[in-house]
Design an enzyme around this catalytic site. Structure first.
Site, short mmCIF file in Angstrom:
data_model
loop_
_atom_site.label_atom_id
_atom_site.label_comp_id
_atom_site.label_asym_id
_atom_site.label_seq_id
_atom_site.Cartn_x
_atom_site.Cartn_y
_atom_site.Cartn_z
N PHE A 149 14.09 4.30 -4.78
CA PHE A 149 14.71 4.11 -3.42
C PHE A 149 13.82 4.01 -2.15
O PHE A 149 12.99 4.89 -1.99
CB PHE A 149 15.78 5.29 -3.20
CG PHE A 149 16.42 4.90 -1.67
CD1 PHE A 149 17.54 4.09 -1.79
CD2 PHE A 149 15.97 5.49 -0.74
CE1 PHE A 149 18.07 3.83 -0.58
CE2 PHE A 149 16.71 5.17 0.49
CZ PHE A 149 17.59 4.23 0.62
N ASP A 234 5.11 6.35 -1.51
CA ASP A 234 6.28 6.42 -0.42
C ASP A 234 6.48 7.75 -0.22
O ASP A 234 7.53 8.55 -1.22
CB ASP A 234 7.59 5.68 -1.04
CG ASP A 234 8.69 5.71 0.15
OD1 ASP A 234 8.79 6.69 0.91
OD2 ASP A 234 9.59 5.05 0.04
N LYS A 263 11.35 10.03 7.92
CA LYS A 263 12.36 11.21 8.05
C LYS A 263 11.75 12.28 8.75
O LYS A 263 11.80 12.17 10.20
CB LYS A 263 12.66 11.63 6.70
CG LYS A 263 13.44 10.33 5.92
CD LYS A 263 14.23 10.93 4.67
CE LYS A 263 15.15 10.00 4.53
NZ LYS A 263 14.95 9.23 3.00
C1 LIG Z 1 15.06 7.66 3.19
C2 LIG Z 1 14.09 6.97 2.53
C3 LIG Z 1 13.53 5.49 2.70
C4 LIG Z 1 14.44 4.77 4.03
O1 LIG Z 1 14.21 5.47 5.15
P1 LIG Z 1 15.25 4.99 6.26
O2 LIG Z 1 14.74 5.72 7.48
O3 LIG Z 1 16.65 5.22 5.88
O4 LIG Z 1 14.89 3.55 6.32
C5 LIG Z 1 12.50 4.94 2.25
N1 LIG Z 1 11.90 5.79 1.00
C6 LIG Z 1 12.23 6.92 0.64
C7 LIG Z 1 11.62 7.85 -0.50
C8 LIG Z 1 13.55 7.58 1.34
O5 LIG Z 1 13.91 8.88 0.95
#
Ligand SMILES: *Cc1c(COP(=O)(O)O)cnc(C)c1O
Length: 407
Positions: A149, A234, A263
């Site tokens: 994700f 990520d 986040k």
């Molecule tokens: C939430 C998330 C994203 C995307 O972030 P948004 O602010 O919702 O665009 C990307 N990578 C990971 C691992 C995430 O948990």
């Protein structure tokens, strides 16, 4: 109490109905309306109190409305909020230095949402592939993992393996190779002379807090070194102390080439994201080749600077490590007949239910009724990720309720 608007107070039922009527149905929220929050607690318009065990998918690691972060927000709102990057401002440089030091990288590039930071990292990786590695034009490949994700843009969903995220969004962006997560041989086999980078989550959060075997990240690092490929990590969900370290890759003592953050960087207040890398990689961006109107805005930078200070000053990495161990220990000790496994790191944890236990939504709804807000991921996994400012007593209070619901 808990009334949010001066003109008219809407009940939870009215608000849910209103949202259903006027808001797009791209989410399936738990049936609770939040109108107030402080620390680890949130309240609905009727005044009922809940312990937040989701933390907005780890965007509220510092707790709701942390006084230091809110002060930074208010102080900055009184002085300067937006300049665009057409001009310098006096907050972005200070935040850039702080985040570079926090990540141990030379430079950072500011964006707003996690998906934008992922897009930034993908563009950077491709450019690096062409300009530094010498990959022929338009041939760059990036290896990604099954069940990943990374966000919701058209390019990012191009390499998602979740049918819901992809259906009818084609045609998709080419240039990605999807391999099995937690399998070094699969990665090695996918490498070609045109591989520019490997993009992965150090723990797959949305996939259900899937923790790879100890040594996996080290193995990825070795493959990247051997083949001159960028390791792009990520840390949008796992970063900023969530897993018991500043970043989850630190559990294996390795350093990726590119760190993607979002986040909790915004302290639960604003969307703030960034990518960090050393000069030789970040240098592929030159004026005009990438940007964002709001990226690096002074309001976001002031908030994010405070958000980083809170993580460090309150040693939230150590707290998450210690309380996380305790949390999993107690979950395991419950010996619930409903639970298959308990897994996680720090305060990013999941309870995987047995097939015969039924859907996770039954349990998240029961937890909500008793005052604990958690969200299912897939139909059989419940994620527990409270703000890292949670105390042992508060955690015990939640654990007693979890025990009741899962017995
Ligand atoms: C939430 C998330 C994203 C995307 O972030 P948004 O602010 O919702 O665009 C990307 N990578 C990971 C691992 C995430 O948990």
């Amino acid at each position: 109490m808990g009334c949010c608007c001066k003109k008219k107070c809407y009940s939870s039922a009215e608000l849910m109905h209103m949202e259903h009527t006027y808001g797009a149905h791209n989410y399936h929220p738990l049936e609770v309306v939040i109108s107030k929050a402080e620390g680890v607690w949130v309240w609905d318009p009727e005044g009922k109190k809940y312990l937040d065990c989701l933390s907005a998918y780890s965007a509220v690691n510092q707790g709701h409305r942390h006084p230091k972060i809110i002060k930074a927000l208010k102080d900055q709102a009184d002085v300067l909020t937006l300049t665009s990057r057409a001009f310098f401002n006096d907050k972005w440089p200070v935040f850039a230095k702080k985040l570079a030091e926090y990540t141990g990288k030379d430079m950072v590039l500011p964006m707003n949402t996690g998906a934008e930071a992922v897009e930034t990292a993908l563009k950077m990786t491709r450019r690096w592939g062409y300009e530094k590695k010498g990959i022929p034009a338009d041939k760059a490949e990036i290896i990604v993992m099954k069940e990943n994700f990374h966000g919701r843009t058209t390019t990012i969903v191009s390499f998602s393996t979740d049918p819901d995220a992809r259906i009818n969004y084609g045609p998709f962006t080419p240039g990605f190779k999807v391999v099995e997560y937690n399998d070094l041989k699969a990665v090695e086999a996918a490498i070609t002379p045109n591989t520019a980078g490997i993009l992965l989550e150090p723990i797959q959060g949305e996939a259900g807090v899937f923790v790879p075997f100890d040594g996996y990240l080290k193995g990825i690092r070795e493959i990247c070194d051997k083949h001159n490929v960028l390791f792009v990590c990520d840390e949008v969900q796992t970063g900023f102390c969530r897993t018991g370290k500043k970043f989850a890759f630190m559990h294996e003592g390795i350093v990726p080439d590119v760190i993607i953050m979002g986040k909790a960087l915004g302290g639960g207040v604003m969307p703030v994201s960034a990518v960090a890398a050393n000069k030789d990689i970040m240098g592929v961006f030159t004026p005009g080749t990438h940007g964002s109107t709001f990226g690096g805005n002074p309001l976001a930078c002031a908030v994010a600077t405070a958000a980083l200070d809170v993580l460090t000053e309150e040693k939230l990495d150590e707290k998450a490590e210690e309380l996380g161990k305790y949390f999993r220990e107690r979950l395991v000790k419950m010996k619930s007949p409903k639970v298959d496994i308990v897994r996680g790191k720090g305060l990013l944890n999941a309870v995987v239910l047995k097939k015969e236990a039924g859907k996770a939504r039954i349990y998240t709804t029961a937890l909500k009724e008793k005052g604990v807000l958690a969200k299912e991921t897939h139909e059989w996994i419940i994620r527990f990720a409270p703000p890292l400012t949670v105390t042992k007593e508060e955690l015990d209070w939640a654990l007693d309720i979890i025990a009741e619901v899962l017995k």
